[in-house]
Design an enzyme around this catalytic site. Structure first.
Site, PDB file in Angstrom:
ATOM      1  N   ASP A   1      35.288  28.818  36.487  1.00  0.00           N
ATOM      2  CA  ASP A   1      35.943  27.513  36.693  1.00  0.00           C
ATOM      3  C   ASP A   1      35.473  26.906  38.020  1.00  0.00           C
ATOM      4  O   ASP A   1      36.265  26.737  38.939  1.00  0.00           O
ATOM      5  CB  ASP A   1      37.468  27.653  36.653  1.00  0.00           C
TER       6      ASP A   1
ATOM      7  N   ASP B   1      33.258  30.059  42.830  1.00  0.00           N
ATOM      8  CA  ASP B   1      32.513  30.226  41.571  1.00  0.00           C
ATOM      9  C   ASP B   1      31.099  29.680  41.715  1.00  0.00           C
ATOM     10  O   ASP B   1      30.138  30.250  41.186  1.00  0.00           O
ATOM     11  CB  ASP B   1      33.182  29.475  40.420  1.00  0.00           C
TER      12      ASP B   1
ATOM     13  N   ASN C   1      40.451  26.152  38.520  1.00  0.00           N
ATOM     14  CA  ASN C   1      40.480  25.540  39.855  1.00  0.00           C
ATOM     15  C   ASN C   1      40.672  24.036  39.758  1.00  0.00           C
ATOM     16  O   ASN C   1      41.421  23.438  40.540  1.00  0.00           O
ATOM     17  CB  ASN C   1      39.190  25.859  40.608  1.00  0.00           C
TER      18      ASN C   1
ATOM     19  N   THR D   1      35.596  34.771  36.377  1.00  0.00           N
ATOM     20  CA  THR D   1      36.039  34.476  37.745  1.00  0.00           C
ATOM     21  C   THR D   1      37.084  33.363  37.777  1.00  0.00           C
ATOM     22  O   THR D   1      37.357  32.798  38.833  1.00  0.00           O
ATOM     23  CB  THR D   1      34.839  34.108  38.641  1.00  0.00           C
TER      24      THR D   1
ATOM     25  N   PHE E   1      45.793  33.809  42.052  1.00  0.00           N
ATOM     26  CA  PHE E   1      45.730  32.548  41.299  1.00  0.00           C
ATOM     27  C   PHE E   1      45.317  32.747  39.836  1.00  0.00           C
ATOM     28  O   PHE E   1      45.984  32.247  38.919  1.00  0.00           O
ATOM     29  CB  PHE E   1      44.757  31.586  41.995  1.00  0.00           C
ATOM     30  N   ASN E   2      44.211  33.436  39.574  1.00  0.00           N
ATOM     31  CA  ASN E   2      43.716  33.556  38.195  1.00  0.00           C
ATOM     32  C   ASN E   2      44.734  34.242  37.292  1.00  0.00           C
ATOM     33  O   ASN E   2      44.904  33.856  36.126  1.00  0.00           O
ATOM     34  CB  ASN E   2      42.404  34.334  38.160  1.00  0.00           C
TER      35      ASN E   2
ATOM     36  N   HIS F   1      35.826  34.933  47.369  1.00  0.00           N
ATOM     37  CA  HIS F   1      36.354  35.739  46.269  1.00  0.00           C
ATOM     38  C   HIS F   1      35.315  36.040  45.178  1.00  0.00           C
ATOM     39  O   HIS F   1      34.918  37.187  44.975  1.00  0.00           O
ATOM     40  CB  HIS F   1      37.547  35.026  45.627  1.00  0.00           C
ATOM     41  N   ASP F   2      34.913  35.010  44.456  1.00  0.00           N
ATOM     42  CA  ASP F   2      34.154  35.217  43.222  1.00  0.00           C
ATOM     43  C   ASP F   2      32.765  35.828  43.418  1.00  0.00           C
ATOM     44  O   ASP F   2      32.313  36.603  42.561  1.00  0.00           O
ATOM     45  CB  ASP F   2      34.041  33.894  42.455  1.00  0.00           C
TER      46      ASP F   2
END
Length: 316
Positions: free
Chosen positions: A14, A19, A44, A130, A172-173, A246-247
């Site tokens: 996303d 990402d 996102n 992700t 979040f995810n 993060h991703d």
């Protein structure tokens, strides 16, 4: 050391600032990662925006061979929640890209996941989600037999010791679509979960931002602009010096698993409580008596991982 086993990968994402860096790192690594498809999911920012971003990133990386497919626009049960307050309305912070010159293909992302896995040998395709796990869950529910072709699911999501980043206990995810996350963790597929416990170790500190700016390339400028935007928001929201990357940790795991430490565990996802939906109960000690269903990343070598990402971005 023997040559790296090439990964055949579907990226489900996303984009989203982190990402975007993850996709660029992967597209700059064709010797190690064969990208079978990029599928997008509302997360996102809305689906139309993340799909447009994926196409623009593909053009920026010069990878017109990579196919992009739009997937599910919203979670299975809950109303959609977006993170445009972090990623910006266009999803890429202060980064700008030329409009994509090759649009997404018309088939639905879930159908592409199913078709790709249906035609693949056993344990041959790695899924790298992700964003929210909606597309992966729908594919596994629609055709459960495709799980046999999954070599591994390397996902960004979940939180344990660090607590949540969208609610008190949920990442979040997982929070956006906890029901989809439940389906995926119950699927029987081998899973490596890169949660906040690991990704918070990969911070974009001022020293790392300086190294990124010093690249002097179009990729360096673009990534630096995206991260400057998010760094400012992290400082305001969390009082943190440097946003978490993060991703890209998922792609880092594919490229250099030696940089990561993992532990086998049982992960269950809370779906019932509105206060804790998306909470990941990570059990390393079989307290529930339920079988292990994942490996949880506990530590990573942030300096080596950042050096690896810089080296790949320098190829673009």
């Amino acid at each position: 050391m023997p040559p790296m086993d090439k990964h055949r990968v579907i990226f489900d994402c996303d984009p989203g600032v982190d990402d975007a860096i993850s996709l660029l790192t992967a597209m700059a690594s064709p010797e190690a990662i064969e990208i079978l498809a990029i599928t997008t999911v509302g997360g996102n920012v809305p689906l139309e925006t993340v799909t447009r971003n994926a196409c623009a990133l593909r053009s920026f990386a010069g990878r017109r061979d990579v196919r992009v497919f739009a997937g599910c626009p919203r979670p299975l049960v809950k109303p959609p929640v977006f993170a445009d307050h972090v990623h910006g309305e266009a999803g890429l912070g202060a980064g700008t890209l030329a409009p994509c010159d090759l649009p997404a293909e018309t088939r639905h992302g879930v159908d592409v996941i199913i078709e790709t896995l249906r035609g693949a040998p056993d344990a041959s395709v790695t899924l790298v989600p992700t964003g929210p796990l909606t597309n992966i869950a729908v594919a596994l529910v629609k055709e459960p037999n495709i799980a046999r072709a999954v070599r591994e699911i390397v996902l960004m999501g979940g939180a344990h010791r660090e607590g949540g980043n969208i609610t008190a206990s949920a990442e979040f995810n997982m929070s956006v679509d906890p029901h989809a996350a439940h389906v995926v963790f119950e699927s029987g597929c081998p899973i490596v979960a890169v949660g906040l416990d690991a990704t918070y170790q990969m911070r974009m500190t001022p020293a790392r931002m300086e190294r990124l700016a010093a690249m002097g390339s179009a990729a360096g400028h673009f990534v630096h602009a995206m991260l400057e935007h998010v760094n400012a928001i992290y400082a305001d929201l969390y009082g943190a010096q440097g946003c978490a990357l993060h991703d890209p940790c998922t792609v880092g795991y594919l490229l250099a698993p030696r940089l990561f430490e993992t532990l086998p565990c049982r992960i269950d996802v809370e779906t019932a409580s509105p206060l804790t939906a998306g909470h990941t109960a990570v059990d390393f000690h079989a307290r529930t008596g339920r079988p292990e269903n994942a490996r949880w990343v506990t530590r990573l070598d942030a300096d080596a991982l950042f050096a690896l990402i810089l080296e790949r971005l320098a190829r673009l």
